[in-house]
Scaffold this active site. Sequence first.
Site, PDB file in Angstrom:
ATOM      1  N   ASP A   1     -21.563  27.031  17.048  1.00 46.83           N
ATOM      2  CA  ASP A   1     -22.576  26.091  16.553  1.00 46.83           C
ATOM      3  C   ASP A   1     -23.959  26.732  16.508  1.00 46.83           C
ATOM      4  OD1 ASP A   1     -20.645  24.175  16.251  1.00 46.83           O
ATOM      5  OD2 ASP A   1     -21.081  23.146  18.143  1.00 46.83           O
TER       6      ASP A   1
ATOM      7  N   SER B   1       8.187  21.994  -9.135  1.00 44.98           N
ATOM      8  CA  SER B   1       8.804  21.662  -7.851  1.00 44.98           C
ATOM      9  C   SER B   1      10.110  22.441  -7.728  1.00 44.98           C
ATOM     10  CB  SER B   1       9.055  20.161  -7.762  1.00 44.98           C
ATOM     11  OG  SER B   1       9.843  19.742  -8.852  1.00 44.98           O
TER      12      SER B   1
ATOM     13  N   GLU C   1      11.128  30.717   4.016  1.00 45.40           N
ATOM     14  CA  GLU C   1       9.863  30.202   4.540  1.00 45.40           C
ATOM     15  C   GLU C   1      10.040  28.736   4.919  1.00 45.40           C
ATOM     16  OE1 GLU C   1       6.646  31.058   1.660  1.00 45.40           O
ATOM     17  OE2 GLU C   1       8.158  32.240   0.592  1.00 45.40           O
TER      18      GLU C   1
ATOM     19  N   LYS D   1       9.513  24.919   4.812  1.00 49.97           N
ATOM     20  CA  LYS D   1       9.075  23.992   3.764  1.00 49.97           C
ATOM     21  C   LYS D   1       8.069  23.015   4.382  1.00 49.97           C
ATOM     22  CE  LYS D   1      10.817  20.592   0.462  1.00 49.97           C
ATOM     23  NZ  LYS D   1       9.976  19.477   0.972  1.00 49.97           N
TER      24      LYS D   1
ATOM     25  N   ASP E   1       5.256  20.008   4.599  1.00 50.09           N
ATOM     26  CA  ASP E   1       5.236  18.647   4.075  1.00 50.09           C
ATOM     27  C   ASP E   1       3.804  18.248   3.753  1.00 50.09           C
ATOM     28  OD1 ASP E   1       6.425  16.331   3.290  1.00 50.09           O
ATOM     29  OD2 ASP E   1       6.494  15.434   5.274  1.00 50.09           O
TER      30      ASP E   1
ATOM     31  N   TYR F   1       1.276  30.457  -0.166  1.00 47.25           N
ATOM     32  CA  TYR F   1       2.644  30.962  -0.281  1.00 47.25           C
ATOM     33  C   TYR F   1       2.912  31.720  -1.576  1.00 47.25           C
ATOM     34  CZ  TYR F   1       3.330  26.541  -2.896  1.00 47.25           C
ATOM     35  OH  TYR F   1       3.220  25.490  -3.779  1.00 47.25           O
TER      36      TYR F   1
ATOM     37  N   LYS G   1      17.210  21.200   2.627  1.00 49.90           N
ATOM     38  CA  LYS G   1      16.688  20.052   3.360  1.00 49.90           C
ATOM     39  C   LYS G   1      17.563  19.785   4.586  1.00 49.90           C
ATOM     40  CE  LYS G   1      13.738  17.803   1.795  1.00 49.90           C
ATOM     41  NZ  LYS G   1      13.645  16.856   0.696  1.00 49.90           N
TER      42      LYS G   1
ATOM     43  N   CYS H   1       7.772 -15.526  -5.393  1.00 48.66           N
ATOM     44  CA  CYS H   1       7.010 -14.380  -4.905  1.00 48.66           C
ATOM     45  C   CYS H   1       6.216 -14.797  -3.669  1.00 48.66           C
ATOM     46  CB  CYS H   1       6.058 -13.870  -5.990  1.00 48.66           C
ATOM     47  SG  CYS H   1       4.907 -12.603  -5.419  1.00 48.66           S
TER      48      CYS H   1
ATOM     49  N   CYS I   1       2.099 -14.574  -4.833  1.00 52.56           N
ATOM     50  CA  CYS I   1       1.453 -15.433  -5.844  1.00 52.56           C
ATOM     51  C   CYS I   1       2.201 -16.728  -6.113  1.00 52.56           C
ATOM     52  CB  CYS I   1       1.266 -14.660  -7.153  1.00 52.56           C
ATOM     53  SG  CYS I   1       2.805 -14.352  -8.051  1.00 52.56           S
TER      54      CYS I   1
ATOM     55  N   CYS J   1       9.079 -10.526  -9.156  1.00 52.77           N
ATOM     56  CA  CYS J   1       7.996 -11.407  -9.577  1.00 52.77           C
ATOM     57  C   CYS J   1       7.576 -10.926 -10.955  1.00 52.77           C
ATOM     58  CB  CYS J   1       6.821 -11.300  -8.596  1.00 52.77           C
ATOM     59  SG  CYS J   1       5.303 -12.087  -9.199  1.00 52.77           S
TER      60      CYS J   1
ATOM     61  N   CYS K   1      -0.059 -10.662 -10.456  1.00 53.57           N
ATOM     62  CA  CYS K   1       0.176 -10.938  -9.041  1.00 53.57           C
ATOM     63  C   CYS K   1      -0.700 -10.013  -8.198  1.00 53.57           C
ATOM     64  CB  CYS K   1       1.649 -10.707  -8.701  1.00 53.57           C
ATOM     65  SG  CYS K   1       2.018 -10.820  -6.932  1.00 53.57           S
TER      66      CYS K   1
END
Length: 673
Positions: free
Chosen positions: A47, A92, A123, A125, A127, A235, A323, A415, A418, A433, A438
């Site tokens: 600082d 992706s 590597e 994965k 999130d 990456y 996964k 609903c 509403c 609905c 709404c």
Amino acid sequence: MAPPAPSHPARSAAVGEEIARLRREIEHHEYLYYVLDQPEITDAEYDRLIARLKQLEARHPELVTPESPTQRVGGKPREGFVKVRHSSAMLSLDNAYSEDELRDFDRRVRDLTAAEALDYVAELKLDGLSLAVHYADGKFARAITRGDGQEGEDVTENARTIRSLPLRLQAAAPPGLLEARGEVILTRAGFERANREREEQNLPPFANPRNAAAGSLRVLDPRITESRGLIFFAYQLLASGRPAGRRQWDDLEALAQLGFKVNPRRRQCRSLEEVLAFIREWDVKRHTLPYETDGIVIKVDEVALQQKLGWTAKAPRWAIAYKYAAQQASTTVLDIGVNVGRTGALTPVAFLAPVEVGGVTVSRATLHNEDEIARLGLQIGDEVLVERSGDVIPKVVRVEKPGPERRPFVMPAHCPVCGTRAVRQPGEAAWRCVNTDCPARLKESVLHFAGRRVMNIDSLGDALVSQLVDRGLVRSVSDLYTLTKDQLLSLERMGDKSATKLLRNIDASRAASLDRVINGLGIPFVGERTAAILARHFGLLDRLLAASVEELERAEEVGPRVAESIRSFFAEPRNQALVERLRQAGLRLEQEPTRTGGPLQGMAFVLTGALAGMSREEATEKIEAAGGKVTGSVSKKTRYLVAGVEPGSKLEKAKQLGVEVLDEAGLLRLLSH
């Protein structure tokens, strides 16, 4: 702020040298702390260095540079995000959920490359939110979110606040243009802190660390982003949109040498068996990490082989994400409520006795629909097995033990927000609905209505829509057309220039074509393509509104389920009133008759890959205006496949079926005839 010191050559040179030394010293300690996690000085000492640098820069503003450590956080909130096209597609990954699927992946890439064996890089994965960061002459220049893979949002000022992201690269002679792609994440501790702050402000909590990271990077005020403590893990290293090195492993090493935080939990694997060993190792160890990871990314190491393998329309063929299996735990269902989504779907939600699943405390789980509750045989009070996989919303797997005082759940007939009657079409699992206005679905309805491929109202993003709805300025999408500049200027972080621009964009949307208006209404099962078919078939929105189910089914590609959905939507008086308000606002509710006899009459086209001179939407409009038809898949009826940059599997299928392939120039020649 102290006044600038009088100019004196020797003194100015000395100050300049001290400022340069302080910047180098601060950058060194930021690198040690935020990248290597190996601090050498205390926070107080750090600082003091920052305070001294700020003091000198305040006295000598002419010496301030954008990459100075003091310039990470700007003081003025921005008024919106602009879209920017990526240097190359930011796709992706395909997923694998078992070792057998990984072996299939390994077999495919070896067959396509004719290689006996391949080197891989494994590597963790992460999130979070994917980000592309650009550097010019070694200095931080721009940061872009992944978006749709072709273009993302410019979040430069917010990304600048991420301390693990270098403002200057650690290179004596950096290349002119470099791009680092990576993941922005929030630690578990940071996620919990962010949610505590939101609860104190009476705001809904983030669902998971990934959503929190994305939300933190996309707020309009960089100071909020800075307070969240985001981390950037690099990456991929690119030069002019292409891999910079010969191997993925070399690029990771180069990124680390340039000053980026690169995940040390990676491995260069000489065989698939080594990849599988890495996966098994981290299946056990991942819960000890301070951040979320739900799998392992596997990439072919050699870049030349990556280029040979190529890409599909959605993912590279040379990489895959493994996964991990979902995490499970037992708990009790305390109650069942109902959420209302953007399309009006009423989704039952189980409220649970809090339980830890994979390191995260879970207190609610989706039950999907009424049929799922019946399939589970679930009642309130039962003990259930809950499953969570990565950032996926937890779900109830099965009833473990009926509760001693269990009671059944009954879906509401109206609903819960509403009061509009709930409708369930034959063959559909969800009750809905059908009131577009709404309150529970209004924010998402407005965002959908304003979308680029719908009414294209630029500058109308999440934060602004939330303010408009929360303040009662927008109670229906039609209210967008009654907004005034004074109302907009009363909103937080809204300046005169931005208000004027937004009103201009809203006004321009009045001229949007009928198919965009139909799409914007948010009719269940009616997306962009079906809206275009309906607009061409009926020509007038009034005809569509009054059409019977039988008349609707005469439109191309409109089956019984879609027809019933349209009929139910327009049978609701509030939706009829919405159409009338849009008419009064001056929107185009009619379309010129479809042109026939054009040069492409009767020809079926399929588009794949990115076109250089126009978007795929523009190409579709040109083909249809010339009498042609654009479909989504290649078949024997396809006359031409138009292939742009990085075409996907459609190109291979076209070649198999003998369909003629055109490039963009070939399409333009056809259109000109």
